[in-house]
Design an enzyme around this catalytic site. Structure first.
Site, PDB file in Angstrom:
ATOM      1  N   TRP A  10      -2.532  84.174  29.959  1.00  0.00           N
ATOM      2  CA  TRP A  10      -3.671  84.073  29.036  1.00  0.00           C
ATOM      3  C   TRP A  10      -3.210  84.179  27.589  1.00  0.00           C
ATOM      4  CZ3 TRP A  10      -7.138  81.694  31.425  1.00  0.00           C
ATOM      5  CH2 TRP A  10      -7.519  82.013  32.728  1.00  0.00           C
ATOM      6  N   ASP A  36      -8.114  89.941  23.528  1.00  0.00           N
ATOM      7  CA  ASP A  36      -8.841  89.410  24.684  1.00  0.00           C
ATOM      8  C   ASP A  36      -9.155  90.593  25.607  1.00  0.00           C
ATOM      9  OD1 ASP A  36      -9.610  88.204  27.058  1.00  0.00           O
ATOM     10  OD2 ASP A  36      -7.936  86.787  27.117  1.00  0.00           O
ATOM     11  N   LYS A  69     -16.180  88.997  34.650  1.00  0.00           N
ATOM     12  CA  LYS A  69     -15.355  90.028  35.283  1.00  0.00           C
ATOM     13  C   LYS A  69     -16.047  91.388  35.276  1.00  0.00           C
ATOM     14  CE  LYS A  69     -11.671  86.992  34.681  1.00  0.00           C
ATOM     15  NZ  LYS A  69     -10.906  86.247  33.712  1.00  0.00           N
TER      16      LYS A  69
HETATM   17  C1  LIG Z   1     -10.373  85.241  33.119  1.00  0.00           C
HETATM   18  C2  LIG Z   1      -9.659  85.401  31.848  1.00  0.00           C
HETATM   19  C3  LIG Z   1      -9.701  84.424  30.832  1.00  0.00           C
HETATM   20  C4  LIG Z   1     -10.375  83.093  30.992  1.00  0.00           C
HETATM   21  O1  LIG Z   1     -11.689  83.184  31.049  1.00  0.00           O
HETATM   22  P1  LIG Z   1     -12.654  81.919  31.175  1.00  0.00           P
HETATM   23  O2  LIG Z   1     -13.973  82.539  30.906  1.00  0.00           O
HETATM   24  O3  LIG Z   1     -12.488  81.363  32.553  1.00  0.00           O
HETATM   25  O4  LIG Z   1     -12.262  80.930  30.145  1.00  0.00           O
HETATM   26  C5  LIG Z   1      -9.068  84.696  29.647  1.00  0.00           C
HETATM   27  N1  LIG Z   1      -8.415  85.856  29.457  1.00  0.00           N
HETATM   28  C6  LIG Z   1      -8.342  86.807  30.410  1.00  0.00           C
HETATM   29  C7  LIG Z   1      -7.604  88.077  30.137  1.00  0.00           C
HETATM   30  C8  LIG Z   1      -8.961  86.612  31.629  1.00  0.00           C
HETATM   31  O5  LIG Z   1      -8.882  87.553  32.576  1.00  0.00           O
END
Ligand SMILES: *Cc1c(COP(=O)(O)O)cnc(C)c1O
Length: 369
Positions: free
Chosen positions: A105, A175, A199
């Site tokens: 990511w 993030d 999540k």
């Molecule tokens: C799941 C995830 C993403 C991507 O998320 P999307 O909503 O599918 O674009 C980005 N960063 C992290 C840390 C993630 O766990």
């Protein structure tokens, strides 16, 4: 497993939601609190929906202790669109950003940023399969960078930051997709944080961005209106139709966290769930966690037997017991148990008990296949 029973879903995302949240949503599905209609059918300008989005924002501000000089935005496009929006909005000076590469990511965020400026890699744990969080040397940070970027919790590799880099006046961007609301954070340490909802918050569809107001533009005129944070901040996330139902569900989750005693209490539960699971892995002769102890994620516990065939049997056997989605990310294999806020302690205890039974069965045979 009874067909009518709910399972323990260890998926990394979309993932388990609190049962009480979904039960409340189901009670309100076709007639939201006497309005005679579903939230799905409602104008985003109606007083009912304005109540939903304003309450959701206030609850999130309370839960995360978000200062008044930060905006809370409810956007779309997932975590992934933030990889582009951040450089489009924050590259205003040197057009350099520093990145710590702790997994796929973070790499994706750096790749997107490189389309708009310079993505400077400060440190990476790639050569060791991202099994730890690199030590950072502040002297190596770019003094006049427009931002400094980290992935707080690495969903795929099962690592997390436990201390934040001191970036001085350079805004720290993070993030939080797989850890938002799972532990107490000091928002003041950050210029901008973001998280997709699927999540720890609710169904996919809404992406939360929390940004300090001095970082809201001005942006290059070529930046699309919809990708300009300032437009969304000035319009209180109602510039266009927002993902109304996802925002409603997020709001129910925020109220659930409040009812649990807030993020402090949720963090204690998360720490206890993670402690028990890692302890079971570490004490086992069959399972092993590849992640350095001090950097282990509270949300995504990665483990392996070292034998791919045995991993597959473990995962298949788990499904027969209602312990679902324990396979590791398709890029790494092995096992991963995502134990977000909504995963109850009983789910973790069931997993541990299954691991113990699986191990003793495989010892009896004297072989690991
Ligand atoms: C799941 C995830 C993403 C991507 O998320 P999307 O909503 O599918 O674009 C980005 N960063 C992290 C840390 C993630 O766990």
């Amino acid at each position: 497993m009874n067909k009518d029973e709910r399972v323990y879903n260890f998926s990394a995302g979309p993932s388990m939601l609190p049962l009480t949240v979904m039960e409340q949503a189901s009670r309100e599905l076709v007639n939201y609190r006497g309005s005679g209609m579903s939230v799905m059918e409602m104008s985003h300008r109606s007083k009912e929906f304005l109540g939903i989005i304003e309450t959701a924002e206030q609850d999130l501000r309370d839960l995360m202790n978000i200062p008044d000089d930060y905006s809370v935005l409810f956007l779309q496009g997932g975590g992934s669109l933030q990889f582009s929006m951040i450089p489009m909005n924050l590259f205003r000076g040197s057009r350099v950003a520093d990145f710590v590469i702790t997994g796929s990511w973070a790499s994706k965020a750096a790749e997107e940023a490189a389309k708009y400026g310079k993505a400077n890699i400060i440190a990476s744990s790639e050569s060791d399969l991202f099994s730890y969080i690199p030590e950072l040397e502040p002297a190596s940070f770019t003094k006049n960078a427009d931002y400094f970027y980290i992935t707080y919790n690495n969903t795929i590799y099962g690592t997390r930051f436990t201390s934040l880099p001191d970036t001085g006046s350079v805004p720290l961007v993070s993030d939080l997709s797989s850890m938002i609301l799972s532990e107490v954070l000091d928002i003041r340490r950050f210029g901008l944080v973001f998280a997709g909802s699927q999540k720890n918050i609710g169904p996919a569809g809404v992406t939360i961005v929390i940004v300090r107001n001095d970082l809201l533009g001005p942006v290059d005129p070529s930046v699309p209106t919809m990708l300009n944070y300032r437009v969304h901040a000035e319009n209180h996330s109602l510039y266009n139709t927002p993902p109304c139902y996802s925002i409603y569900m997020a709001g129910l989750t925020f109220q659930w966290i409040k009812s649990m005693g807030g993020v402090e209490e949720i963090q204690k539960l998360n720490e206890e769930k993670a402690r028990l699971l890692y302890q079971a892995i570490d004490e086992s002769d069959l399972f092993r966690c590849p992640v350095t102890s001090k950097d282990r994620s509270l949300m995504n516990a990665v483990f392996v037997t070292g034998d791919e065939g045995l991993d597959k049997r473990f995962i298949a056997g788990a499904e027969r017991e209602g312990l679902m989605n324990l396979g590791g990310h398709r890029s790494v294999g092995g096992m991963r148990a995502s134990i977000y806020n909504a995963m109850p302690m009983e789910g973790v205890l069931s997993l541990i008990s299954y691991m113990e039974r699986f191990e003793s069965e495989h010892k009896k045979g004297g072989s690991h296949d």
